[in-house]
Design a protein around this motif. Structure first.
Motif, mmCIF file in Angstrom:
data_model
loop_
_atom_site.group_PDB
_atom_site.id
_atom_site.type_symbol
_atom_site.label_atom_id
_atom_site.label_comp_id
_atom_site.label_asym_id
_atom_site.label_seq_id
_atom_site.Cartn_x
_atom_site.Cartn_y
_atom_site.Cartn_z
ATOM 1 N N ALA A 2 9.816 22.794 -10.770
ATOM 2 C CA ALA A 2 8.668 22.179 -10.093
ATOM 3 C C ALA A 2 9.134 21.076 -9.156
ATOM 4 N N ALA A 3 8.449 20.950 -8.012
ATOM 5 C CA ALA A 3 8.803 19.912 -7.040
ATOM 6 C C ALA A 3 8.526 18.537 -7.623
ATOM 7 N N GLN A 4 9.375 17.570 -7.284
ATOM 8 C CA GLN A 4 9.163 16.205 -7.765
ATOM 9 C C GLN A 4 7.986 15.575 -7.036
ATOM 10 N N HIS A 5 7.153 14.879 -7.790
ATOM 11 C CA HIS A 5 6.013 14.176 -7.217
ATOM 12 C C HIS A 5 6.368 12.712 -7.020
ATOM 13 N N TYR A 6 6.006 12.165 -5.882
ATOM 14 C CA TYR A 6 6.199 10.741 -5.611
ATOM 15 C C TYR A 6 4.825 10.076 -5.506
ATOM 16 N N ARG A 7 4.745 8.835 -5.984
ATOM 17 C CA ARG A 7 3.475 8.111 -6.030
ATOM 18 C C ARG A 7 3.386 7.114 -4.878
ATOM 19 N N VAL A 8 2.296 7.170 -4.158
ATOM 20 C CA VAL A 8 2.087 6.304 -2.996
ATOM 21 C C VAL A 8 1.016 5.281 -3.336
ATOM 22 N N GLY A 9 1.365 4.002 -3.276
ATOM 23 C CA GLY A 9 0.429 2.941 -3.604
ATOM 24 C C GLY A 9 -0.382 2.505 -2.399
ATOM 25 N N THR A 10 -1.674 2.262 -2.623
ATOM 26 C CA THR A 10 -2.550 1.819 -1.552
ATOM 27 C C THR A 10 -3.606 0.874 -2.112
ATOM 28 N N ARG A 11 -4.127 -0.008 -1.272
ATOM 29 C CA ARG A 11 -5.315 -0.755 -1.624
ATOM 30 C C ARG A 11 -6.493 0.209 -1.651
ATOM 31 N N GLY A 12 -7.609 -0.235 -2.235
ATOM 32 C CA GLY A 12 -8.737 0.656 -2.418
ATOM 33 C C GLY A 12 -9.795 0.623 -1.342
ATOM 34 N N SER A 13 -9.642 -0.204 -0.313
ATOM 35 C CA SER A 13 -10.668 -0.269 0.731
ATOM 36 C C SER A 13 -10.698 1.025 1.524
ATOM 37 N N ALA A 14 -11.806 1.242 2.219
ATOM 38 C CA ALA A 14 -11.934 2.454 3.034
ATOM 39 C C ALA A 14 -10.826 2.540 4.069
ATOM 40 N N LEU A 15 -10.516 1.396 4.702
ATOM 41 C CA LEU A 15 -9.475 1.397 5.723
ATOM 42 C C LEU A 15 -8.112 1.699 5.119
ATOM 43 N N ALA A 16 -7.788 1.033 3.997
ATOM 44 C CA ALA A 16 -6.483 1.239 3.381
ATOM 45 C C ALA A 16 -6.290 2.683 2.936
ATOM 46 N N THR A 17 -7.304 3.250 2.292
ATOM 47 C CA THR A 17 -7.157 4.626 1.817
ATOM 48 C C THR A 17 -7.087 5.613 2.977
ATOM 49 N N THR A 18 -7.789 5.326 4.059
ATOM 50 C CA THR A 18 -7.728 6.180 5.242
ATOM 51 C C THR A 18 -6.349 6.120 5.876
ATOM 52 N N GLN A 19 -5.814 4.903 5.999
ATOM 53 C CA GLN A 19 -4.475 4.736 6.566
ATOM 54 C C GLN A 19 -3.426 5.427 5.705
ATOM 55 N N THR A 20 -3.553 5.267 4.401
ATOM 56 C CA THR A 20 -2.585 5.878 3.490
ATOM 57 C C THR A 20 -2.656 7.395 3.562
ATOM 58 N N ALA A 21 -3.864 7.934 3.610
ATOM 59 C CA ALA A 21 -4.026 9.389 3.706
ATOM 60 C C ALA A 21 -3.369 9.918 4.980
ATOM 61 N N TRP A 22 -3.507 9.170 6.064
ATOM 62 C CA TRP A 22 -2.891 9.570 7.329
ATOM 63 C C TRP A 22 -1.373 9.561 7.205
ATOM 64 N N ALA A 23 -0.814 8.489 6.616
ATOM 65 C CA ALA A 23 0.638 8.387 6.460
ATOM 66 C C ALA A 23 1.176 9.484 5.549
ATOM 67 N N VAL A 24 0.464 9.743 4.463
ATOM 68 C CA VAL A 24 0.879 10.796 3.526
ATOM 69 C C VAL A 24 0.909 12.144 4.230
ATOM 70 N N GLU A 25 -0.101 12.418 5.045
ATOM 71 C CA GLU A 25 -0.152 13.695 5.750
ATOM 72 C C GLU A 25 0.992 13.824 6.758
ATOM 73 N N GLN A 26 1.354 12.701 7.408
ATOM 74 C CA GLN A 26 2.489 12.736 8.336
ATOM 75 C C GLN A 26 3.769 13.132 7.607
ATOM 76 N N ILE A 27 3.983 12.535 6.435
ATOM 77 C CA ILE A 27 5.193 12.832 5.662
ATOM 78 C C ILE A 27 5.171 14.264 5.143
ATOM 79 N N ARG A 28 4.045 14.684 4.615
ATOM 80 C CA ARG A 28 3.926 16.051 4.108
ATOM 81 C C ARG A 28 4.185 17.073 5.212
ATOM 82 N N SER A 29 3.596 16.846 6.375
ATOM 83 C CA SER A 29 3.742 17.787 7.481
ATOM 84 C C SER A 29 5.178 17.867 7.965
ATOM 85 N N ALA A 30 5.856 16.713 7.974
ATOM 86 C CA ALA A 30 7.221 16.671 8.490
ATOM 87 C C ALA A 30 8.249 17.177 7.497
#
Length: 337
Positions: A2-30
């Motif tokens: 199984a692939a190793q899972h890494y944990r990404v920490g974020t604040r809980g505000s709408a902006l923080a979670t949106t920014q984190t989701a964007w960064a996570v998607e950049q890494i996943r895509s690349a």
């Protein structure tokens, strides 16, 4: 296996979670790396009062950094302007992805702009930097100290009250007794509004030749444990994060943050800075003001050599020239080294 899972920490505000989701998607895509998001409540999210009195720069980042050092998360996504300019032992900002719009944005009632706001209009901001530069342009305006998440701030504008009650995809209900509709306008980072899909609330983008943003504004910092980047021990996470770094953004924010560090200034200081690669040069513009905005010192510097070392040197050189011209006394930065 199984692939190793890494944990990404974020604040809980709408902006923080949106920014984190964007960064996570950049890494996943690349890279195809498997990343799980973990929400962390930070001290800045639970304290009340003016942000400039809550410990300044770093109040939102400290808890995330602790979780990262303790191994509870493997990657932290920060708004770069929230990070202290001094490095944190054991941690490295491994990447700064492509920067969003760095400008400040005016969100006003009735489509008003900075120039068309009536005399005495109430403009909300929790940033001494924004307040000083706004007053320098419009000394007849009244600054109202505000804080809170994006929705709470937008709700302070007459006609925008709905943004404070969890509407439009923003997280969290309005606190009992929260003030709404008491301002004619608020000033927020354009990047946050754009990331949240709230461009329609912007009545004017404040160009950098009028109002300079906070150092690092609009940029994200992807921070990991330093050992993840060390030589033969470099991990898959370290390699993946490096893959989404944007070199021109990294050069620009390196200069901006070097300036801030040499000036020994945090988010409570009325200092704006913006660097960009232009015509083969890294250009840095700075504004240092007194809190009332009655005096503003502007400075420009540039380097034709594009490297992290020269970017850092550019920021330090600009700071030294500003200090020689009296910037510390003007902005109340205190005794400089």
């Amino acid at each position: 296996m199984a692939a190793q899972h890494y944990r990404v920490g974020t604040r809980g505000s709408a902006l923080a979670t949106t920014q984190t989701a964007w960064a996570v998607e950049q890494i996943r895509s690349a890279t195809g790396l498997v990343l799980d998001t973990v929400t962390v409540k930070t001290e800045g999210d639970v304290l009340t009062g003016p942000l400039s009195q809550l410990g300044g720069t770093g109040v939102f980042a400290a808890t995330l950094r602790c979780r990262l050092l303790e191994g509870e998360v493997d990657l932290a996504v920060h708004s770069l302007k929230d990070l202290p300019s001094a490095p944190c032992p054991g941690l490295t900002v491994a990447a700064t992805p492509l920067r969003e719009d760095p400008r400040d944005a005016l969100c006003a009632r009735d489509g008003l702009t900075l120039d068309t706001l009536p005399a005495g209009a109430r403009v909300g901001t929790g940033s001494p930097r924004r307040a000083a530069q706004i007053l320098a342009l419009r000394p007849d305006l009244t600054i109202v100290d505000i804080r809170g998440n994006v929705g709470t701030r937008l709700a302070r504008v007459a006609g925008n009250e709905a943004y404070g009650v969890g509407a439009h995809g923003l997280h969290g209900e309005k606190k009992l007794g929260a003030i709404t509709g008491d301002c004619d306008a608020v000033v927020l980072a354009a990047a946050g509004l754009r990331r949240l899909g709230l461009e329609k609330t912007i009545t004017e983008y404040l160009d950098t030749d009028r109002v300079l943003p906070a150092p690092g504004q609009g940029a994200l910092a992807l921070e990991i444990r330093s050992k993840e980047l060390e030589g033969a021990e470099k991990t898959a996470l370290g390699t993946a994060v490096l893959a989404v770094n944007h070199t021109e953004t990294q050069l620009a924010v390196t200069a901006e943050r070097a300036l801030l560090r040499r000036l020994e200034a945090g988010c409570a200081a009325p200092i704006g800075a913006y660097a960009q690669v232009k015509s083969g040069q890294l250009e840095l513009s700075v504004a240092v003001a007194n809190p009332a905005g009655t005096q503003v010192m502007r400075h420009r510097a540039a380097t034709a050599t594009l490297s992290l070392e020269t970017a850092y040197e550019l920021g330090v050189r600009a700071a030294e020239e500003l200090l020689a011209g009296g910037a510390a006394e003007l902005a109340g930065l205190g005794e400089q080294k």
